[in-house]
Design a protein around this motif. Structure first.
Motif, PDB file in Angstrom:
ATOM      1  N   LEU A 261       0.880  -1.161  -0.030  1.00 11.09           N
ATOM      2  CA  LEU A 261       0.110   0.246  -0.011  1.00 11.09           C
ATOM      3  C   LEU A 261       0.859   1.181   0.028  1.00 11.09           C
ATOM      4  CD1 LEU A 261      -2.961   1.210   0.170  1.00 11.09           C
ATOM      5  CD2 LEU A 261      -2.600   1.236   2.674  1.00 11.09           C
TER       6      LEU A 261
ATOM      7  N   LEU B 155       1.907   3.356  -3.056  1.00  9.93           N
ATOM      8  CA  LEU B 155       0.783   4.246  -4.001  1.00  9.93           C
ATOM      9  C   LEU B 155       0.622   5.485  -3.340  1.00  9.93           C
ATOM     10  CD1 LEU B 155      -2.237   1.542  -4.542  1.00  9.93           C
ATOM     11  CD2 LEU B 155      -0.254   2.101  -5.947  1.00  9.93           C
TER      12      LEU B 155
ATOM     13  N   PRO C 231      -0.976   8.717  -2.326  1.00  9.82           N
ATOM     14  CA  PRO C 231      -2.436   9.482  -2.468  1.00  9.82           C
ATOM     15  C   PRO C 231      -2.774  10.117  -3.677  1.00  9.82           C
ATOM     16  CG  PRO C 231      -1.442   9.530  -0.246  1.00  9.82           C
ATOM     17  CD  PRO C 231      -0.332   9.007  -1.350  1.00  9.82           C
TER      18      PRO C 231
ATOM     19  N   ARG D 184      -5.346   5.483  -4.911  1.00 11.41           N
ATOM     20  CA  ARG D 184      -5.563   5.631  -3.838  1.00 11.41           C
ATOM     21  C   ARG D 184      -6.036   6.845  -3.361  1.00 11.41           C
ATOM     22  NH1 ARG D 184      -0.525   5.233   0.790  1.00 11.41           N
ATOM     23  NH2 ARG D 184      -1.985   5.384   2.584  1.00 11.41           N
TER      24      ARG D 184
ATOM     25  N   LEU E  38      -9.436   2.724  -2.174  1.00  6.81           N
ATOM     26  CA  LEU E  38      -8.621   2.115  -3.222  1.00  6.81           C
ATOM     27  C   LEU E  38      -9.709   1.782  -4.418  1.00  6.81           C
ATOM     28  CD1 LEU E  38      -6.087  -0.560  -1.558  1.00  6.81           C
ATOM     29  CD2 LEU E  38      -5.682   1.546  -2.696  1.00  6.81           C
TER      30      LEU E  38
ATOM     31  N   CYS F 290      -7.007  -3.625   0.513  1.00  5.10           N
ATOM     32  CA  CYS F 290      -5.459  -3.683   1.168  1.00  5.10           C
ATOM     33  C   CYS F 290      -5.963  -4.744   2.199  1.00  5.10           C
ATOM     34  CB  CYS F 290      -5.371  -2.309   1.773  1.00  5.10           C
ATOM     35  SG  CYS F 290      -3.807  -2.458   2.644  1.00  5.10           S
TER      36      CYS F 290
ATOM     37  N   VAL G 277      -1.854  -4.392  -1.504  1.00  6.02           N
ATOM     38  CA  VAL G 277      -2.805  -4.036  -2.309  1.00  6.02           C
ATOM     39  C   VAL G 277      -3.255  -5.316  -3.162  1.00  6.02           C
ATOM     40  CG1 VAL G 277      -3.682  -2.389  -4.507  1.00  6.02           C
ATOM     41  CG2 VAL G 277      -2.449  -1.535  -2.308  1.00  6.02           C
TER      42      VAL G 277
END
Length: 115
Positions: free
Chosen positions: A15, A18, A20, A37, A42, A102, A107
């Motif tokens: 996670l 990624l 934001p 994200r 997600l 997640c 992910v």
């Protein structure tokens, strides 16, 4: 109404890889997927822009319209609902939406394909 088949969950990345409100492209079982994200969660959609045919949606501009998380195509600026894949600018146009989650910091994506 069209039927969909769902496949198994595939681990894509941790996670924390990624950023934001930025998209990233991933190859999941031979399908180019655009992952996002956002503060809303997600999201995974096909990376192929249905208007131009180019694989560019992961490079689109993430935003929202009336509280709906969206991405705007970098080519012609059509806006897509990340929750459903529907184009908010062109009725009847949509991109395939896939399941994203997640789990244990990783992910995962589960493709949805037309039968």
């Amino acid at each position: 109404m069209s039927q969909h088949s769902t496949l198994e969950w595939t681990v894509v990345c941790p996670l924390d890889r990624l950023d934001p409100d930025r998209g990233v492209a991933a190859l999941v079982d031979g399908v180019q997927v655009a992952l996002f994200r956002t503060a809303d969660g997600l999201f995974a959609i096909d990376n192929r822009d249905p208007v131009s045919g180019a694989y560019v949606l992961s490079r689109g501009i993430v935003g929202s319209r009336a509280g709906v998380p969206t991405v705007a195509s970098p080519l012609h600026k059509q806006v897509y609902d990340l929750r459903s894949g529907a184009c908010l600018d062109l009725p009847g146009v949509a991109v395939t939406r896939h399941d994203a989650r997640c789990r244990d910091g990783l992910v995962e994506v589960r493709l949805r394909r037309e039968d």
